[in-house]
Design a protein around this motif. Sequence first.
Motif, short mmCIF file in Angstrom:
data_model
loop_
_atom_site.label_atom_id
_atom_site.label_comp_id
_atom_site.label_asym_id
_atom_site.label_seq_id
_atom_site.Cartn_x
_atom_site.Cartn_y
_atom_site.Cartn_z
N VAL A 184 7.71 -8.47 -2.37
CA VAL A 184 6.23 -8.31 -1.91
C VAL A 184 5.67 -6.93 -1.91
N VAL A 185 4.72 -6.58 -2.98
CA VAL A 185 4.32 -5.57 -3.44
C VAL A 185 2.39 -4.74 -2.62
N ASN A 186 2.86 -3.81 -2.41
CA ASN A 186 1.86 -3.19 -1.72
C ASN A 186 1.32 -2.05 -2.03
N ILE A 187 -0.46 -2.55 -2.55
CA ILE A 187 -0.72 -1.12 -3.08
C ILE A 187 -2.16 -0.82 -2.29
N ASP A 188 -1.87 0.01 -2.41
CA ASP A 188 -2.91 0.92 -1.67
C ASP A 188 -2.55 2.42 -1.55
N GLY A 189 -3.65 2.89 -0.47
CA GLY A 189 -3.62 4.34 -0.14
C GLY A 189 -5.44 4.92 -0.09
N PHE A 190 -5.90 4.17 -1.32
CA PHE A 190 -6.94 4.82 -1.10
C PHE A 190 -7.87 4.46 -0.20
N ASN A 191 -7.93 2.84 -0.20
CA ASN A 191 -9.18 2.64 2.27
C ASN A 191 -8.03 3.26 3.01
N GLU A 192 -6.93 4.13 3.17
CA GLU A 192 -6.45 4.44 4.01
C GLU A 192 -7.04 5.87 4.40
N PHE A 337 7.93 -3.53 -1.64
CA PHE A 337 7.28 -2.04 -3.00
C PHE A 337 6.30 -1.53 -2.37
N GLN A 338 5.81 -0.06 -2.48
CA GLN A 338 4.96 0.59 -2.00
C GLN A 338 4.23 0.66 -3.65
N VAL A 339 3.10 0.97 -3.85
CA VAL A 339 2.34 1.24 -4.56
C VAL A 339 1.19 2.04 -4.14
N LEU A 340 1.42 3.81 -4.52
CA LEU A 340 0.26 4.73 -3.78
C LEU A 340 -0.56 4.86 -5.39
N GLN A 341 -1.95 3.60 -5.33
CA GLN A 341 -2.20 3.90 -6.19
C GLN A 341 -3.48 4.72 -6.60
#
Length: 444
Positions: A184-192, A337-341
Amino acid sequence: MKDFKFVSKTQETLKIALINFALLLIFVELGSLGWYFVKHKQFFYTREKTQNKSDLGINLEGVRLNQSIVERFHPFFGFIQQPSADFRPGFKVNNYGFISPYDYPFKKNKKNQFIIGIFGGSVASDYSIFQIQNKILPQYLKQLPGLQDKEFVILSFATGGYKQPQQLLILNYFLALGQELDMVVNIDGFNEVALSNLNNKNQINLAMPSIQHILPLTSLANNSLSTKAMQTTLRIQENKTKINQGLESLQHCSFAACDALTSVYVQNLVNNYRKDVVAFEKERGQNQQDDEGSVIYINKNKSVLEDSAAFEQMAWNWAKSSIFMHKVLSASNVPYFQVLQPNQYYQTKRVFGEAEKRIAFNNETPYAKAVELGYPALLSKLPNLQKNNINILNGVNVFDKTKDAVYVDSCCHYNKAGEVVFSNYVGSSILESLRKDEARSKKK
């Protein structure tokens, strides 16, 4: 005799006019041939004709040709895109509203299949489409022992506007349905931070789905969408019809001049579409004066939180949701994997060209301040994520060494060059992390 001279003179004038007109057409066609060659790197008359509208030379980034700009309510996810079989070649908006070649839950039909789930918002959705088309992440994973002969299946569980804890809830929902996942790859940060900030300004609980997306749905349900919003929606729909018709004409142009003039016309329609979408987003973000009679219940706050408290809470919502995603996946030995975009409004060492600045920055956007205040709050939670053994990829600097333009709008999205850089960063980082895990396991 005078009549004969007049007729003769008229014929001569008409002849000259026709010759000049013919020369004008020839020069226009020659100029259009040169323009087409520069743009497409091939000659117009020997070009490879395509049925894919995205290959016609029109920048269609962000244009939902076959989708409504208003989402649909979903009782578990908050909102989804309207399912549609006609999205683009090789893709559809599937039975759960995700852009994918497959309906969900997807069941393995071959033993060597390796399923990668992509979670997040629109940037993650774009990333999953790009991986399916270009297979950059699979190319990195194939360098690992045991994965060389795998058939990689990319499943998108990402949709524009999603923010934590939506990713966490969606993961658990599909796991409950029996969805198999190998990574699993989670790409986020901006929307949050960007969308949660809008929630806060409207006194909506930060953990609720984006008010920017939910409000027009509640307004429709309550028959209270503003006149301006409805007028803008009609213009958008009319423009989409004209854009589709223009793209259809482009596919059947017999002359380069036709292609050039039609391209300019369609691109102008696309630009108007984007302006109307921005206007619609602004209008639909206006809160209702009285929602006591609403048939939709949304958790509200008693007051607007101070920025310091709000962004701290947003950051913890983000971090805790990611920790729980990791915990539920680690129980089944599924790498997470957590990706801060990266985002243009979080200042790094990157130097923007003047042309990209005009595209990437908007002085009126509410996102800029949210990112400036929110990203440091997110970054402050990275040590906590690392303590919880989460593979966190901090991608905020990923474009710093890139001279090419990478942003396609003033929100957060990347063009093809940006997708390539971002995809290589994610792929190489995941490969490095898995190699380290493998080395540690051998030492035990």
